[in-house]
Design a protein around this motif. Structure first.
Motif, short mmCIF file in Angstrom:
data_model
loop_
_atom_site.label_atom_id
_atom_site.label_comp_id
_atom_site.label_asym_id
_atom_site.label_seq_id
_atom_site.Cartn_x
_atom_site.Cartn_y
_atom_site.Cartn_z
N UNK A 56 0.85 -1.19 0.00
CA UNK A 56 0.00 0.00 0.00
C UNK A 56 0.88 1.24 0.00
N UNK A 57 0.39 2.28 -0.65
CA UNK A 57 1.16 3.50 -0.74
C UNK A 57 0.27 4.72 -0.75
N UNK A 58 0.87 5.88 -0.56
CA UNK A 58 0.12 7.12 -0.57
C UNK A 58 1.01 8.27 -1.02
N UNK A 59 0.37 9.28 -1.59
CA UNK A 59 1.06 10.52 -1.96
C UNK A 59 0.23 11.68 -1.45
N UNK A 60 0.79 12.44 -0.52
CA UNK A 60 0.04 13.50 0.13
C UNK A 60 -0.01 14.77 -0.69
N UNK A 61 -1.21 15.32 -0.82
CA UNK A 61 -1.40 16.60 -1.49
C UNK A 61 -1.46 17.75 -0.50
N UNK A 62 -1.75 17.41 0.77
CA UNK A 62 -1.80 18.40 1.83
C UNK A 62 -1.63 17.67 3.15
N UNK A 63 -1.70 18.41 4.25
CA UNK A 63 -1.60 17.79 5.57
C UNK A 63 -2.84 16.98 5.91
N UNK A 64 -3.91 17.17 5.15
CA UNK A 64 -5.19 16.53 5.47
C UNK A 64 -5.63 15.46 4.49
N UNK A 65 -5.02 15.40 3.28
CA UNK A 65 -5.52 14.47 2.26
C UNK A 65 -4.37 13.88 1.45
N UNK A 66 -4.58 12.64 0.98
CA UNK A 66 -3.57 11.96 0.17
C UNK A 66 -4.23 10.98 -0.78
N UNK A 67 -3.62 10.81 -1.95
CA UNK A 67 -4.01 9.75 -2.87
C UNK A 67 -3.45 8.44 -2.35
N UNK A 68 -4.23 7.37 -2.38
CA UNK A 68 -3.76 6.06 -1.92
C UNK A 68 -3.93 5.00 -2.99
N UNK A 69 -3.11 3.98 -2.92
CA UNK A 69 -3.22 2.83 -3.81
C UNK A 69 -2.77 1.59 -3.05
N UNK A 70 -3.25 0.42 -3.48
CA UNK A 70 -2.90 -0.81 -2.77
C UNK A 70 -3.00 -2.01 -3.71
N UNK A 71 -2.42 -3.11 -3.31
CA UNK A 71 -2.53 -4.35 -4.08
C UNK A 71 -2.43 -5.56 -3.16
N UNK A 72 -3.14 -6.63 -3.52
CA UNK A 72 -3.09 -7.89 -2.76
C UNK A 72 -2.86 -9.03 -3.74
N UNK A 73 -1.78 -9.78 -3.51
CA UNK A 73 -1.45 -10.93 -4.36
C UNK A 73 -2.09 -12.18 -3.75
N UNK A 74 -3.43 -12.26 -3.84
CA UNK A 74 -4.11 -13.41 -3.25
C UNK A 74 -3.61 -14.72 -3.86
N UNK A 75 -3.14 -14.67 -5.10
CA UNK A 75 -2.69 -15.87 -5.80
C UNK A 75 -1.45 -16.49 -5.22
N UNK A 76 -0.82 -15.85 -4.21
CA UNK A 76 0.35 -16.44 -3.58
C UNK A 76 0.02 -17.67 -2.76
#
Length: 247
Positions: A56-76
């Motif tokens: 999971x990751x994030x990129x903050x645009x301000x002190x209050x908000x950030x874009x987030x993204x994530x991934x799950x490799x269930x196939x493991x």
């Protein structure tokens, strides 16, 4: 010539001053970029899903908000039997209060668990996952609430087969004895909520038990172990191990 010789050192000094200012500005910008970007990876294992790495990751645009993204490799793990089940999603994280964040996201799946109950081909668009995570982190208290609804996007079920949908949620709350060690309680519930040929919802598992966590005080590596009982009739117990690193 005399005027040029007199001007040259001043020009060099001016150029060096501009270059120094640029380097300092670049360093500040890179430091800000690094501060705004966060990323973590984790290795998870439990007796239902098997082994599944996540990020999971994030990129903050301000002190209050950030874009987030994530991934799950269930196939493991077990997900390898579900068309190499894979989940990826995007969302936004909001600072709702002191130590409290709210992160709505939406994920998309590849595989065949939702679209055909594992009976059909592995496809992109197997399902969609609107989900919500609420995190609490204070000096002495930590906690997390997650809720996700796994719904099929496509119907690839064979005759007499079915699509599947699931509700998955958990809640944990703990005490931070120190920045190194914390402990608390974990509750997690997975429900087969329906499908194109499913009449009633059923409980897959319902876990309840304690957890212990060890974390590097300055940030970075961590490890958590949860275990306890399964409240679903016919099931016995559960165990869940997570270890990871935050950058």
């Amino acid at each position: 010539m005399k005027n040029w010789l007199q001007f040259k050192p001043r020009g060099i000094k001016f150029s060096l001053a501009v270059l120094s200012a640029f380097i300092l500005s670049l360093g500040t910008t890179l430091a800000q970029e690094e501060k705004q970007f966060n990323f973590s990876v984790a290795l998870n294992s439990d007796q239902f899903f098997g082994f599944y790495p996540t990020f999971q990751g994030s990129y903050g645009f301000s002190d209050k908000a950030a874009l987030t993204f994530y991934g799950i490799h269930w196939g493991g793990g077990t997900g390898a039997n579900w068309g190499n089940w894979t989940e990826f999603g995007l969302g936004a994280n909001f600072q709702a209060g002191d130590g409290l964040t709210i992160n709505p996201q939406i994920g998309f799946l590849g595989g065949n668990l939702l679209s055909s109950g594992t009976a059909g081909p592995a496809i992109f668009g197997d399902g969609i996952v609107p989900n919500l995570t609420v995190n609490l982190l204070k000096e002495k208290v930590e906690g997390q609430f997650y809720f996700g609804y796994y719904a099929p996007l496509r119907d690839e079920a064979p005759t007499a087969g079915t699509t599947l949908s699931y509700v998955h949620y958990w809640l944990n709350l703990g005490f931070r004895a120190s920045q190194f060690f914390s402990f608390g309680a974990h509750y997690e519930h997975l429900i087969n909520s329906g499908g194109s040929n499913v009449d009633t919802s059923t409980d897959v598992y319902q876990w309840l038990g304690p957890y212990v966590q060890f974390s590097k005080p300055t940030g970075g590596p961590f490890a958590r172990f949860s275990f306890g009982t399964d409240l679903v009739e016919g099931n016995d117990s559960f165990f869940k191990l997570t270890t990871g690193f935050s950058f």
